[in-house]
Design an enzyme around this catalytic site. Structure first.
Site, PDB file in Angstrom:
ATOM      1  N   GLU A  89      40.594  15.055  -4.739  1.00  0.00           N
ATOM      2  CA  GLU A  89      41.966  15.317  -4.279  1.00  0.00           C
ATOM      3  C   GLU A  89      42.816  14.048  -4.255  1.00  0.00           C
ATOM      4  O   GLU A  89      44.041  14.125  -4.117  1.00  0.00           O
ATOM      5  CB  GLU A  89      41.952  15.975  -2.896  1.00  0.00           C
ATOM      6  CG  GLU A  89      41.571  15.076  -1.737  1.00  0.00           C
ATOM      7  CD  GLU A  89      40.080  14.947  -1.513  1.00  0.00           C
ATOM      8  OE1 GLU A  89      39.693  14.454  -0.435  1.00  0.00           O
ATOM      9  OE2 GLU A  89      39.289  15.326  -2.410  1.00  0.00           O
ATOM     10  N   CYS A 103      32.454  16.289  -1.018  1.00  0.00           N
ATOM     11  CA  CYS A 103      31.845  15.300  -0.124  1.00  0.00           C
ATOM     12  C   CYS A 103      30.938  16.004   0.897  1.00  0.00           C
ATOM     13  O   CYS A 103      29.868  16.487   0.541  1.00  0.00           O
ATOM     14  CB  CYS A 103      32.925  14.439   0.523  1.00  0.00           C
ATOM     15  SG  CYS A 103      32.280  12.891   1.207  1.00  0.00           S
ATOM     16  N   HIS A 124      35.878  12.366  -3.922  1.00  0.00           N
ATOM     17  CA  HIS A 124      37.096  13.016  -3.436  1.00  0.00           C
ATOM     18  C   HIS A 124      38.102  13.193  -4.579  1.00  0.00           C
ATOM     19  O   HIS A 124      38.974  12.350  -4.781  1.00  0.00           O
ATOM     20  CB  HIS A 124      37.718  12.194  -2.297  1.00  0.00           C
ATOM     21  CG  HIS A 124      37.030  12.385  -0.994  1.00  0.00           C
ATOM     22  ND1 HIS A 124      37.348  13.405  -0.124  1.00  0.00           N
ATOM     23  CD2 HIS A 124      36.006  11.716  -0.424  1.00  0.00           C
ATOM     24  CE1 HIS A 124      36.554  13.339   0.933  1.00  0.00           C
ATOM     25  NE2 HIS A 124      35.729  12.326   0.774  1.00  0.00           N
TER      26      HIS A 124
END
Length: 249
Positions: free
Chosen positions: A213, A112, A211
Site C-alpha cells: 500500500e 504483513c 506493505h
C-alpha cells in the site's frame, strides 16, 4: 459499472484527534487509497465480537491488514520477550473473517501481519523475532521507519505475474512465517525470509510480508480486484502515497 467492495480489517487503539483522546477504530489511509486506485470501494472492518459471516457476505474480497504481533498461544508457542502488544480481539475477529471468506469463496489478500495470521490459521507457526534468525534488523530498522528489502518471486506464481521477477519492497516487521501448511512460498528476501505465500487450491488466496500500500505500484490490489470478477474503473490517487509517521507492523 459497479465497483467491487473490498473489506479491510482495521485497528482498535487509543488515539488522539481533534478534541478527543479515546479508543478509536482506525487504519493507515494508504490501504483504502490503494484499493480505490485499483478500481474498488474500501470498507473498514474494525474488531467485533460477532458478525463476520454477515459482513463477508456483503463483500467481493477481503484484505487482512498489518498490525500487532499475533498471540503466540494461537500457534502453541512460548512467548518471546520481544513479542508484544498482542490484540486478542483482533486475532479472533480476523480469524473469523478468514473462516467466512473461505466459506464464501471470495479472494483474500493478507498484508504483513495478515500473512502471518493466514499461515497460523492454516496450522503454521512464526519466528517471533526475526533478527534472531537472520542476524540483522533491516526488516524493521526503527520505530516509524520502513526497511527496503529486495525480493525474488517464484516462476509461475500469481505474485510474479502481478509485481514482477525481482522488486524492492517496503517492510516493517520483526516476525516472519516459519511454517505454512497448505501454502506455497512464492517470494523470498535475499536473507531467506518468506515474503509471499499462495494457496494453490484457491484462485486468489495469497499474502505478502511487505506493505504494497506504500508506493506507486498497485499490482497486487489490481490483481485482487480482477479476481472478484466484478467491473472496476481504476482511479488516480487524489493524495500522494507517503511513508507513515508511525510504525506499521
Amino acid at each position: 459499472m459497479t465497483r467491487p467492495v473490498i473489506g479491510i480489517s482495521s485497528y482498535r487503539e487509543q488515539a488522539r484527534f481533534g478534541a478527543w483522546d479515546t479508543t478509536t477504530d482506525l487504519l493507515h489511509a494508504n490501504y483504502a487509497r490503494s484499493v480505490e486506485a485499483a478500481g474498488a470501494v474500501a470498507v473498514l472492518l474494525p474488531p467485533q465480537s460477532a458478525g463476520a459471516a454477515e459482513v463477508v457476505g456483503r463483500l467481493d474480497a477481503l484484505i487482512i491488514a498489518g498490525g500487532a504481533d499475533i498471540d503466540p498461544a494461537r500457534y502453541g508457542a512460548m512467548r518471546h520477550p520481544m513479542t508484544q502488544h498482542n490484540r486478542l480481539d483482533r486475532d479472533a475477529w480476523e480469524w473469523a473473517l478468514l473462516d467466512a471468506a473461505e466459506a464464501a469463496r471470495i479472494p483474500v489478500l493478507g498484508i504483513c501481519r495478515g500473512m502471518q495470521l493466514m499461515a497460523v490459521r492454516a496450522g503454521g507457526r512464526l519466528e517471533q523475532h526475526l533478527p534472531d534468525v537472520v542476524g540483522h534488523g533491516e526488516h524493521a530498522p526503527a520505530p516509524g521507519a520502513f526497511g527496503w528489502t529486495p525480493i525474488r518471486t517464484t516462476a509461475g506464481s500469481t505474485v510474479r505475474r502481478l509485481v514482477g521477477d525481482e522488486v524492492q519492497v517496503t517492510c516493517h516487521h520483526h516476525q516472519a512465517v516459519a511454517d505454512h501448511p497448505g501454502f506455497e512460498v512464492t517470494a523470498r528476501a535475499a536473507d531467506g525470509t518468506i515474503e509471499a505465500i499462495e494457496d494453490p487450491e484457491r484462485p486468489f488466496w495469497m499474502a505478502v510480508q511487505w506493505h504494497p500500500e506504500y508506493g506507486d505500484d498497485h499490482g497486487l490490489f489490481r490483481g485482487l480486484v480482477a479476481a472478484t470478477g466484478a467491473d472496476a474503473v481504476p482511479t488516480a490517487l487524489t493524495e500522494s502515497v507517503a511513508p507513515p509517521t508511525a510504525a506499521c507492523r
